[in-house]
Motif scaffolding. Structure first.
Motif, mmCIF file in Angstrom:
data_model
loop_
_atom_site.group_PDB
_atom_site.id
_atom_site.type_symbol
_atom_site.label_atom_id
_atom_site.label_comp_id
_atom_site.label_asym_id
_atom_site.label_seq_id
_atom_site.Cartn_x
_atom_site.Cartn_y
_atom_site.Cartn_z
ATOM 1 N N LYS A 110 37.329 43.818 40.625
ATOM 2 C CA LYS A 110 36.879 42.629 40.880
ATOM 3 C C LYS A 110 37.030 41.652 39.523
ATOM 4 O O LYS A 110 37.517 40.586 39.380
ATOM 5 N N ALA A 111 36.384 42.345 38.503
ATOM 6 C CA ALA A 111 36.317 41.695 36.962
ATOM 7 C C ALA A 111 37.787 41.622 36.615
ATOM 8 O O ALA A 111 38.195 40.550 35.949
ATOM 9 N N LEU A 112 38.579 42.656 36.684
ATOM 10 C CA LEU A 112 40.087 42.413 36.526
ATOM 11 C C LEU A 112 40.805 41.353 37.163
ATOM 12 O O LEU A 112 41.529 40.579 36.523
ATOM 13 N N ALA A 113 40.718 41.412 38.388
ATOM 14 C CA ALA A 113 41.342 40.293 39.197
ATOM 15 C C ALA A 113 41.110 39.112 38.956
ATOM 16 O O ALA A 113 41.533 38.201 39.023
ATOM 17 N N CYS A 114 39.739 38.605 38.244
ATOM 18 C CA CYS A 114 39.390 37.652 37.601
ATOM 19 C C CYS A 114 39.763 37.333 36.247
ATOM 20 O O CYS A 114 39.320 36.322 35.620
ATOM 21 N N GLY A 115 40.590 38.185 35.704
ATOM 22 C CA GLY A 115 41.162 37.886 34.355
ATOM 23 C C GLY A 115 40.319 38.388 33.065
ATOM 24 O O GLY A 115 40.217 37.817 32.086
ATOM 25 N N LYS A 116 39.341 39.281 33.443
ATOM 26 C CA LYS A 116 38.253 39.451 32.316
ATOM 27 C C LYS A 116 38.609 40.663 31.489
ATOM 28 O O LYS A 116 39.475 41.545 31.793
#
Ligand code: MG
Length: 383
Positions: A110-116
Motif C-alpha cells: 500500500k505504501a509503495l502504491a502511494c509513492g512512499k
C-alpha cells in the motif's frame, strides 16, 4: 524540510534502533506514526519521545491498554486496517517496516502504491512477494524500496550511482554462524542452545538459528535478486567471519567495491532514512588499527545446503521462494520444540520445495495459499 516517518514494528530490535536514530536527528525526521504488536509500554515510551499523532496496536486485544496509557495528542488505533490508514496518509514520506512475519506485506504494498519511500527490514516481504512488491515499487512515481538488512544496505551503498551494465556480480557476506568449523555429524546433533550462540550479531532466536543454518543467507539472496534485479548466476554468498565486510560488488572491469562497517544495525537504518544524504555521528567509527585481517571463506555446501535452495528458488521464482521461507519457518519451530534435529531443517525445506509446483506470482491470496500449504506439509515431514 523534515521527513515524516511511520515506524511499523517499533518495539522489536530494529524498531528500537530506529527510534534511537530518529531521536538523534530531530531536525531531519518527524515521527508521525508508530505501530507494533509487542510491548505497549515500549510504544508508550516512544510516543512520549516523538508525540506521533497515531499509535497502532496491531494486536487489537492491546487497544484498551494502549489508549489508557498514551500521552495526550497521540491517538490510539488498533488492527491491521489501521496500519493501512497510517502508511497511506498523504503527508507520510517514509515507512520503515520492521514487522516480523507476513503482516508487513500489505502495508508495504500500500505504501509503495502511494509513492512512499519504504525502508524495509522485514524479510518476509521480498521472500514471499518479491515480484508483486517490485512491480509496485517500479510502477509508482516516487515509490522507493530501500534495504535495512546490513548486507543489502552494503550492496546498495556499493552500487550508488553505478549503471546496471557495469555490475558483474553481487556478493553478500555471512558470518558463517557457530557451526562453520563443525563436522557434518556434529552439526546434525547440534542443540537449540548451540544454535543460539551467534558469534557477532545479537538478534532474535529465529534469525539466529537461520544464521547458524545459513538459511538466513538463502533468504537474503532471494531478497537481493528482487531488490537489485540481478539473476541467480550473478549472486553469491561468502563467509567473512568478523562481520566487518557486509557486501561486495564486482564490476565488469574487474574492480571490486566493498562496504565495511562495525556490525551495528544503526548505520543501515540511518542510510535508508537519509539516502542519498549520509548523516554524520554514531554508530562507532570504523577503526582500521583494530582490523588486522579480513578473511573470505567459501561456504561448504556439502555441510550447509542452504545456498542451493536459494539458487533453486531464484531460478524458478514465482511462489517457490515463499514456499522455501514457509518451510524454513516451520522447520525452525520444530527444531526449537526439539522435535527434529538441526540438519532436519534442510531436509524439511528440501522436501517441501521439491513437492511444490511453482506458479508465477499473481496475487497475495495465491502466495498465502502456497505458504499455508507449505506450512502444513513441512509440519508433517517425517525426519
Ligand atoms: Mg543480514
Amino acid at each position: 524540510m523534515k521527513k515524516k516517518v511511520v515506524v511499523l514494528g517499533a518495539t522489536g530490535s530494529i524498531g528500537r534502533n530506529a527510534a534511537l536514530e530518529l531521536e538523534a536527528y530531530p531536525e531531519k525526521f518527524e515521527v508521525v506514526g508508530l505501530a507494533a504488536r509487542g510491548s505497549v509500554d515500549e510504544l508508550v515510551r516512544q510516543a512520549g519521545i516523538f508525540h506521533p499523532r497515531s499509535v497502532v496496536a496491531t494486536d487489537g486485544a492491546r487497544y484498551e491498554e494502549l489508549a489508557s496509557k498514551l500521552p495526550p495528542g497521540s491517538r490510539a488505533l488498533a488492527g491491521e486496517e489501521a496500519l493501512t490508514e497510517l502508511v497511506t496518509s498523504p503527508d507520510v514520506d517514509i515507512v520503515l517496516c520492521a514487522i516480523i512475519g507476513t503482516a508487513g506485506i500489505v502495508p508495504v504494498l500500500k505504501a509503495l502504491a502511494c509513492g512512499k519511500r519504504v525502508a524495509l527490514a522485514s524479510k518476509e516481504v521480498l521472500c514471499m512477494a518479491g515480484e508483486l512488491v517490485m512491480k509496485a515499487a517500479k510502477g509508482t512515481p516516487g515509490a522507493e524500496l530501500l534495504p535495512i538488512d546490513s548486507e543489502h544496505s552494503g550492496v546498495f551503498q556499493c552500487l550508488a550511482g553505478r549503471r546496471p551494465e557495469e555490475v558483474a556480480r553481487l556478493w553478500l557476506t555471512a558470518s558463517g554462524g557457530p557451526f562453520r568449523t563443525w563436522s557434518a555429524e556434529a552439526i546434525a546433533r547440534a542443540t537449540v542452545e548451540d544454535a543460539l550462540r551467534h558469534p557477532t550479531w545479537n538478534m532474535g532466536a529465529k534469525i539466529t538459528i537461520d544464521s547458524a543454518s545459513l538459511m538466513n543467507k538463502a533468504l537474503e539472496l532471494v531478497e537481493a535478486r528482487y531488490l537489485f534485479g540481478v539473476e541467480g548466476d550473478r549472486l553469491g554468498a561468502v563467509i567473512e567471519p568478523h562481520s566487518i565486510v557486509h557486501a561486495l560488488v564486482e564490476l565488469t572491469d574487474g574492480g571490486c567495491i566493498a562496504q565495511l562497517a562495525v556490525p551495528d544495525m544503526r548505520l543501515p537504518i540511518r542510510y535508508a532514512l537519509s539516502f542519498p544524504e549520509r548523516l554524520a555521528g554514531k554508530p562507532e567509527r570504523f577503526d582500521f588499527s583494530r582490523l588486522n585481517r579480513v578473511d573470505f571463506i567459501p561456504v561448504d555446501e556439502s555441510k550447509f545446503p542452504s545456498l542451493g535452495f536459494a539458487r533453486q528458488a531464484i531460478a524458478c521464482g514465482g511462489t517457490l521462494p515463499a514456499v522455501m521461507n514457509a518451510a524454513n519457518e516451520v522447520a525452525v519451530e520444530r527444531f526449537m520444540r526439539r522435535e527434529v534435529r538441526f540438519s532436519d531443517i534442510w531436509k524439511i525445506v528440501g522436501k517441501t520445495m521439491a513437492r511444490h509446483t511453482a506458479e508465477p506470482q499473481e496475487s497475495l491470496e495465491q502466495i498465502r495459499e502456497a505458504d499455508l500449504e507449505a506450512r502444513r506439509f513441512a509440519e508433517t515431514v517425517a525426519c
